[in-house]
Design a protein around this motif. Structure first.
Motif, PDB file in Angstrom:
ATOM      1  N   PHE A  12       0.839  -1.194   0.000  1.00 57.79           N
ATOM      2  CA  PHE A  12       0.000   0.000   0.000  1.00 57.79           C
ATOM      3  C   PHE A  12       0.873   1.243   0.000  1.00 57.79           C
ATOM      4  CE2 PHE A  12       0.619  -1.653   4.230  1.00 57.79           C
ATOM      5  CZ  PHE A  12       0.958  -0.550   4.996  1.00 57.79           C
ATOM      6  N   THR A  13       0.246   2.378  -0.242  1.00 60.07           N
ATOM      7  CA  THR A  13       0.947   3.660  -0.237  1.00 60.07           C
ATOM      8  C   THR A  13       0.490   4.461   0.969  1.00 60.07           C
ATOM      9  OG1 THR A  13       1.087   3.637  -2.640  1.00 60.07           O
ATOM     10  CG2 THR A  13       1.391   5.766  -1.560  1.00 60.07           C
ATOM     11  N   ALA A  14       1.455   4.943   1.744  1.00 62.57           N
ATOM     12  CA  ALA A  14       1.158   5.736   2.940  1.00 62.57           C
ATOM     13  C   ALA A  14       1.021   7.205   2.565  1.00 62.57           C
ATOM     14  CB  ALA A  14       2.264   5.567   3.975  1.00 62.57           C
ATOM     15  N   THR A  15       0.116   7.869   3.238  1.00 65.82           N
ATOM     16  CA  THR A  15      -0.037   9.311   3.061  1.00 65.82           C
ATOM     17  C   THR A  15       0.530  10.007   4.287  1.00 65.82           C
ATOM     18  OG1 THR A  15      -2.252   9.213   4.009  1.00 65.82           O
ATOM     19  CG2 THR A  15      -2.104   9.080   1.638  1.00 65.82           C
ATOM     20  N   PRO A  16       0.928  11.244   4.250  1.00 62.22           N
ATOM     21  CA  PRO A  16       0.808  12.176   3.140  1.00 62.22           C
ATOM     22  C   PRO A  16       2.024  12.202   2.213  1.00 62.22           C
ATOM     23  CG  PRO A  16       1.524  13.380   5.067  1.00 62.22           C
ATOM     24  CD  PRO A  16       1.355  11.929   5.484  1.00 62.22           C
ATOM     25  N   PHE A  17       3.073  11.433   2.513  1.00 64.28           N
ATOM     26  CA  PHE A  17       4.322  11.556   1.754  1.00 64.28           C
ATOM     27  C   PHE A  17       4.535  10.461   0.711  1.00 64.28           C
ATOM     28  CE2 PHE A  17       5.060  13.689   5.858  1.00 64.28           C
ATOM     29  CZ  PHE A  17       5.174  14.976   5.376  1.00 64.28           C
ATOM     30  N   ARG A  18       3.538   9.627   0.478  1.00 66.22           N
ATOM     31  CA  ARG A  18       3.514   8.643  -0.597  1.00 66.22           C
ATOM     32  C   ARG A  18       4.637   7.600  -0.546  1.00 66.22           C
ATOM     33  NH1 ARG A  18      -0.491   8.544  -3.404  1.00 66.22           N
ATOM     34  NH2 ARG A  18       0.497   7.673  -5.231  1.00 66.22           N
ATOM     35  N   GLN A  19       4.936   7.105   0.653  1.00 66.26           N
ATOM     36  CA  GLN A  19       5.884   5.997   0.753  1.00 66.26           C
ATOM     37  C   GLN A  19       5.160   4.709   0.339  1.00 66.26           C
ATOM     38  OE1 GLN A  19       5.137   7.928   3.511  1.00 66.26           O
ATOM     39  NE2 GLN A  19       7.018   8.657   4.415  1.00 66.26           N
ATOM     40  N   ASP A  20       5.839   3.876  -0.448  1.00 63.62           N
ATOM     41  CA  ASP A  20       5.311   2.563  -0.808  1.00 63.62           C
ATOM     42  C   ASP A  20       5.740   1.583   0.272  1.00 63.62           C
ATOM     43  OD1 ASP A  20       4.158   3.391  -3.251  1.00 63.62           O
ATOM     44  OD2 ASP A  20       6.111   3.235  -4.238  1.00 63.62           O
ATOM     45  N   ILE A  21       4.773   0.863   0.844  1.00 63.32           N
ATOM     46  CA  ILE A  21       5.053  -0.064   1.931  1.00 63.32           C
ATOM     47  C   ILE A  21       4.648  -1.470   1.505  1.00 63.32           C
ATOM     48  CG2 ILE A  21       4.545  -0.688   4.324  1.00 63.32           C
ATOM     49  CD1 ILE A  21       3.959   2.327   4.776  1.00 63.32           C
ATOM     50  N   GLU A  22       5.541  -2.414   1.685  1.00 62.69           N
ATOM     51  CA  GLU A  22       5.265  -3.825   1.393  1.00 62.69           C
ATOM     52  C   GLU A  22       5.499  -4.634   2.660  1.00 62.69           C
ATOM     53  OE1 GLU A  22       7.266  -5.553  -1.958  1.00 62.69           O
ATOM     54  OE2 GLU A  22       7.144  -3.678  -3.102  1.00 62.69           O
ATOM     55  N   LEU A  23       4.619  -5.587   2.910  1.00 65.76           N
ATOM     56  CA  LEU A  23       4.753  -6.512   4.034  1.00 65.76           C
ATOM     57  C   LEU A  23       4.888  -7.927   3.480  1.00 65.76           C
ATOM     58  CD1 LEU A  23       1.867  -5.139   6.290  1.00 65.76           C
ATOM     59  CD2 LEU A  23       4.291  -4.508   6.359  1.00 65.76           C
ATOM     60  N   HIS A  24       5.883  -8.668   3.970  1.00 66.99           N
ATOM     61  CA  HIS A  24       6.112 -10.048   3.533  1.00 66.99           C
ATOM     62  C   HIS A  24       6.319 -10.945   4.751  1.00 66.99           C
ATOM     63  CE1 HIS A  24       7.353  -7.875  -0.132  1.00 66.99           C
ATOM     64  NE2 HIS A  24       6.940  -8.957  -0.763  1.00 66.99           N
ATOM     65  N   HIS A  25       5.797 -12.160   4.667  1.00 73.40           N
ATOM     66  CA  HIS A  25       6.133 -13.217   5.623  1.00 73.40           C
ATOM     67  C   HIS A  25       7.373 -13.889   5.055  1.00 73.40           C
ATOM     68  CE1 HIS A  25       5.652 -16.655   8.323  1.00 73.40           C
ATOM     69  NE2 HIS A  25       6.064 -17.360   7.267  1.00 73.40           N
TER      70      HIS A  25
END
Length: 76
Positions: A12-25
């Motif tokens: 997903f993309t975090a607001t307000p600074f548009r960081q792309d976040i990925e979660l993996h097992h």
């Protein structure tokens, strides 16, 4: 090099600074698993590999913060 198997949980993309976040097992060859949090800010990457206790602590702290923010917004 150690072998590991990663399974995507979410992206997903975090607001307000548009960081792309990925979660993996991630299952590690040494017999343990971690949650990998990968944050991309433009060309820079930050990666955390955390155990279940750290994930639980971090998750609860974020939920408590979000609930507090929602409650403060309702009071305004």
């Amino acid at each position: 090099m150690a072998m590991e198997e990663a399974t995507k949980i979410d992206k997903f993309t975090a607001t307000p600074f548009r960081q792309d976040i990925e979660l993996h097992h991630v299952d590690h060859e040494a017999g343990f698993s971690t949650l990998r949090i990968r944050i991309r800010e433009q060309k820079r990457f930050t990666i955390f590999d955390i155990d279940e206790h750290t994930a639980e602590h971090w998750g609860r702290a974020m939920l408590e913060w979000a609930e507090t923010r929602k409650n403060e917004g309702a009071l305004k």
